[in-house]
Design a protein around this motif. Structure first.
Motif, PDB file in Angstrom:
ATOM      1  N   LEU A 260      -1.102  -4.787   2.738  1.00 19.27           N
ATOM      2  CA  LEU A 260      -0.909  -4.901   1.293  1.00 19.27           C
ATOM      3  C   LEU A 260      -1.910  -4.059   0.512  1.00 19.27           C
ATOM      4  N   PHE A 261      -3.188  -4.099   0.924  1.00 22.21           N
ATOM      5  CA  PHE A 261      -4.241  -3.500   0.109  1.00 22.21           C
ATOM      6  C   PHE A 261      -4.539  -2.062   0.481  1.00 22.21           C
ATOM      7  N   LYS A 262      -3.902  -1.555   1.514  1.00 22.18           N
ATOM      8  CA  LYS A 262      -4.140  -0.169   1.896  1.00 22.18           C
ATOM      9  C   LYS A 262      -3.653   0.776   0.794  1.00 22.18           C
ATOM     10  N   GLU A 263      -2.491   0.482   0.229  1.00 21.30           N
ATOM     11  CA  GLU A 263      -1.958   1.331  -0.839  1.00 21.30           C
ATOM     12  C   GLU A 263      -2.823   1.241  -2.085  1.00 21.30           C
ATOM     13  N   MET A 264      -3.308   0.043  -2.406  1.00 27.82           N
ATOM     14  CA  MET A 264      -4.196  -0.109  -3.562  1.00 27.82           C
ATOM     15  C   MET A 264      -5.469   0.705  -3.355  1.00 27.82           C
ATOM     16  N   ALA A 265      -6.038   0.638  -2.154  1.00 25.39           N
ATOM     17  CA  ALA A 265      -7.266   1.375  -1.864  1.00 25.39           C
ATOM     18  C   ALA A 265      -7.057   2.877  -2.026  1.00 25.39           C
ATOM     19  N   LEU A 266      -5.934   3.382  -1.515  1.00 28.02           N
ATOM     20  CA  LEU A 266      -5.653   4.815  -1.631  1.00 28.02           C
ATOM     21  C   LEU A 266      -5.444   5.221  -3.090  1.00 28.02           C
ATOM     22  N   THR A 267      -4.785   4.370  -3.865  1.00 29.42           N
ATOM     23  CA  THR A 267      -4.526   4.687  -5.272  1.00 29.42           C
ATOM     24  C   THR A 267      -5.831   4.800  -6.052  1.00 29.42           C
ATOM     25  N   ILE A 268      -6.720   3.820  -5.861  1.00 25.05           N
ATOM     26  CA  ILE A 268      -8.009   3.872  -6.557  1.00 25.05           C
ATOM     27  C   ILE A 268      -8.813   5.081  -6.086  1.00 25.05           C
ATOM     28  N   THR A 269      -8.756   5.379  -4.801  1.00 20.67           N
ATOM     29  CA  THR A 269      -9.478   6.543  -4.271  1.00 20.67           C
ATOM     30  C   THR A 269      -8.991   7.829  -4.921  1.00 20.67           C
TER      31      THR A 269
END
Length: 817
Positions: A260-269
């Protein structure tokens, strides 16, 4: 004629239903007829008078409606329900639009007396969530702009910083496209959380330009911008890299949380990488258009900036042992509060909808299940928050495929839609669960589902609590499982208890005597086919009327197949020309057997699933005690709590590992940036300050510690060190420029000088996530936003006092050495 070939078509279709009764039957076996010679058949035909038997002579031929195997009700009225399921990997929102467009075309052909209504559309929740995220991100950006405007006191300067926001977001969206990341709740949630973060670098650079302008007003505009920006390169890159580095551990977060949070992490990065370019390239270029002469005369003083220096001076002059006790107490109290905060795997989103699955004993008739469904339906309409109720009992009986779960006549699925305002869904469901307990319906099992959206199927089970009871002896397994189930039924916070496999299923068992059956030329397949045709019926052919086809089903009369004890009287025709009763070749008896035997890791397993109220971790502790009372170490049965508890344990373990890895990565980055092993330790004292601040925020906002809030704590590690980097970097540069100056005065002056950018960056981050934090219950990332807000708020106050104190402590220790 010799030159052509013609197709010969034999037509024998029924034109009228009455013609079915005219079908000619014969007593002779077909195989025996084929064995006879034509001469014998002619002799028998001449002797046969009145021996012709028609189907109407031995059967009743009539038009009828197919036996009902299900019922559907909507708001206490009979209805026809149709469920549309998306294929795997398809876009649910796009499918919803297509279905709605098709319905508009169909409604023109439907009589006006028939009302077609969409009673549930899961895409509505998705669209609502996306709309909330858009709103939160926009409002966060506006609040961040207001803070910048208040501090800078100039619209042009505030607009320069604000330009970084859309550029960073557009750059992030472009990188999302090439990375194959769709716009969804988690990726947009990452952009919403990053609204306040992406302007931080621009804040630091522009504030540094203004601070350098006040000290060196005689230099040219380009020199001021170049030299001021050059000073900020290290702190900007270091602070951004530390924030980006904390997302690397997200790769190692296992299970659903990691996905779930992998996409969020990439977006913020992506957005943070773009913010570096905006701060170091775009902001200095746009600053050339500012009127520096006006800024030299501008009064940038603020009351808070005047109050802080004497407070810091007094704090640093006090004995360190006395001042640092406050920090120790702050950390210890936070650790104690951590133990009392409830823990769960995922935050509960209130979708204002729930599903109740009711299972009665397998032998229950459709009428009994329907009556119970009506009773539950009537109770739900007495609840003021209930808006609509859908009741589905059984199924159509058609083959709908393995992808869609069908219901038996002993099963009911009740869907309740709630009004937007009122008590929470969990409270209403808990009350319904208690009410069903009081009805004391024999062998009724209930299952409640309140999560249908983002985290609806994340656990693989609708129940929050799952107990696996394993062993090899089925009798002992069933006994221990029943005892555990009874213990759970007595707990007030547990409802909707269900066991798999369910209770024993009664059945009529036929033990065929193979030797006797073979004497009459019968095999098991012949006997099974005869039984199936007699009880359920056999579709012999179809009756065609225009373009419609109807089954012609042959079976026994209701009075002949309703009494199972008379099944032994059923006659089977032998190939040898004799009629044999079923009781002559088999033994009939009623038995009870398990509907299934489930194995996990090679062991026979009973599953006990239940829903829990508030305080999941406390409920689990009580369940463990109950299990230990039922199962002793000497038993050949083991019990383990899985489901949400297993997911929570895996999530916590991976989160702790990610936290430790993030700390190590950040230390390595800081050590390389400052070329020192000691200075990064000063910065990293802000990490426990921020994490404990997040714990305080969760405790006082009555939120739980879950996978989302734990990701917020991981993000805090990268956020809270930013202020420490700004301060320590400034101390290092100042000592290089003024090596002989008094260290305490220098530290106080540098801290006051960087107070404005620290306040601006922290407040923009806090206000940027404020709308998301306030959307508890409707936004999946709200616990993360609350954790970030609390950590940043407490860290802001503590950093401004304890980082200077820690720096002086380290430097004084160096002098003594």
């Amino acid at each position: 004629e010799d030159l052509y070939e013609y197709t010969v078509k034999t037509v024998g279709e029924f034109k009228y239903v009455s013609e079915v009764g005219d079908v000619l039957l014969t007593k002779d076996d077909r195989q025996q007829e084929q064995a006879r010679t034509s001469k014998q058949l002619r002799k028998e035909s001449s002797r046969r008078t009145g021996g012709i038997i028609y189907l109407r002579d031995i059967a009743e031929v009539r038009e009828s409606i197919k036996d009902a195997t299900g019922r559907s009700r909507y708001n206490q009225r009979e209805s026809i329900s149709l469920s549309v399921f998306p294929q795997s990997g398809s876009n649910l929102v796009a499918m919803s639009k297509l279905v709605r467009a098709k319905l508009k075309q169909i409604e023109v052909k439907i009589p006006k007396t028939v009302n077609v209504e969409i009673i549930y559309d899961q895409s509505d929740f998705i669209k609502s969530s996306l709309h909330n995220i858009y709103f939160d991100a926009t409002l966060g950006g506006i609040l961040s702009f207001v803070i910048i405007l208040i501090f800078l006191k100039d619209l042009a300067a505030a607009l320069i910083i604000l330009v970084a926001l859309p550029i960073s977001i557009l750059a992030a969206l472009s990188m999302m496209y090439f990375a194959g990341i769709s716009i969804n709740t988690m990726s947009l949630g990452g952009l919403a959380l990053g609204v306040g973060m992406v302007v931080d670098n621009s804040n630091v650079v522009l504030e540094g330009i203004f601070a350098y302008l006040q000290k060196h007003p005689d230099k040219s505009k380009k020199e001021i911008i170049y030299e001021a920006t050059s000073r900020q390169v290290v702190s900007v890159i270091a602070s951004t890299l530390t924030l980006i580095a904390i997302f690397l551990p997200f790769i190692f977060v296992s299970g659903v949380a990691g996905q779930l949070f992998k996409e969020m992490a990439l977006t913020i990065t992506f957005s943070m990488v773009a913010s570096i370019a905006a701060a170091l390239i775009l902001v200095p270029r746009l600053a050339l258009n500012l009127d520096f002469e006006r800024y030299k005369k501008q009064d940038t003083s603020m009351k808070i900036l005047d109050v802080f220096p004497p407070m810091l001076t007094k704090f640093l002059a006090a004995p360190r042992g006395k001042t640092w006790r406050f920090l120790y107490g702050y950390l210890i109290i936070g650790l104690i509060l951590f133990m009392f905060i409830p823990k769960e795997f995922m935050p509960k989103l209130d979708e204002r909808r729930f599903t109740l699955n009711v299972t009665l004993p397998p032998q229950t008739t459709l009428k009994v299940t329907t009556d119970l469904g009506k009773k539950i339906e009537n109770y739900l309409f007495s609840v003021p928050e209930v808006k609509n109720v859908i009741v589905n009992i059984g199924s159509s009986g058609e083959d709908i495929g393995a992808e869609v779960e069908s219901l038996g006549m002993n099963q009911a699925r009740i869907i309740g839609r709630l009004k937007k305002r009122g008590r929470s869904t969990d409270k209403i469901v808990a009350e319904l669960g208690e009410e069903l307990k009081h009805w004391r319906v024999d062998q009724m099992e209930t299952e409640f589902i309140t999560q249908q959206g983002l985290f609806g199927s994340s656990l693989g089970s609708s129940a929050g609590l799952t107990i696996e009871v394993k062993g090899n002896n089925l009798v002992e397994l069933e006994k221990k499982s029943t005892e555990i189930k009874n213990e759970l039924a007595g707990m007030p916070d547990i409802y909707g208890i269900k066991t798999i496999p369910s209770q024993l299923v009664p059945e009529l068992k036929l033990d065929i005597q193979r030797e006797r059956a073979s004497l009459f030329g019968l095999n098991v397949q012949d006997i099974s086919a005869t039984l199936l045709a007699a009880i359920k019926g056999y579709v012999a052919t179809k009756f065609k009327e225009r373009e419609d086809e109807y089954d012609i089903r042959v079976r026994l009369r209701p009075e002949d197949r309703s009494d199972l004890s008379r099944m032994g009287e059923l006659t089977i025709y032998s190939p040898f020309g004799r009629n044999i009763q079923l009781a002559q070749i088999s033994d009939l008896k009623f038995v009870k057997s398990l509907p299934e035997i489930r194995r996990i890791e090679g062991q026979r397993t009973y599953l006990i699933m239940a829903n829990t109220g508030k305080g999941f971790s406390k409920t689990v502790a009580r369940v463990k005690k109950a299990i230990n009372m039922v199962i002793s170490p000497d038993d050949n049965v083991t019990a383990e709590i899985t489901g949400e508890m297993l997911a929570l344990r895996e999530s916590m373990n991976s989160a702790v590992f990610a936290l430790a890895l993030a700390v190590v990565i950040i230390y390595m980055i800081l050590a390389s940036q400052f070329e020192s092993l000691i200075l990064p330790l000063i910065i990293m004292i802000t990490i426990p300050m921020g994490i404990i601040g997040g714990v305080y925020a969760l405790f006082f906002s009555f939120n739980s510690i879950n996978s989302v809030s734990m990701q917020g704590m991981i993000m805090l590690i990268g956020l809270v060190v930013n202020s420490g980097i700004i301060l320590v970097d400034r101390y290092k540069i100042a000592r290089t420029e003024e090596p002989g100056r008094d260290l305490v005065e220098l530290v106080i002056e540098c801290t006051v000088e960087r107070l404005r950018p620290i306040l601006m960056t922290t407040l923009t981050t806090i206000l940027g996530v404020l709308p998301t934090a306030l959307a508890v219950g409707s936004n999946a990332t709200a616990p993360m936003a609350i954790t970030i807000m609390g950590g940043e708020t407490f860290r802001l106050v503590l950093t401004l006092f304890f980082v200077p104190s820690a720096y002086l402590l380290i430097e004084s220790a160096k002098k003594r050495d």
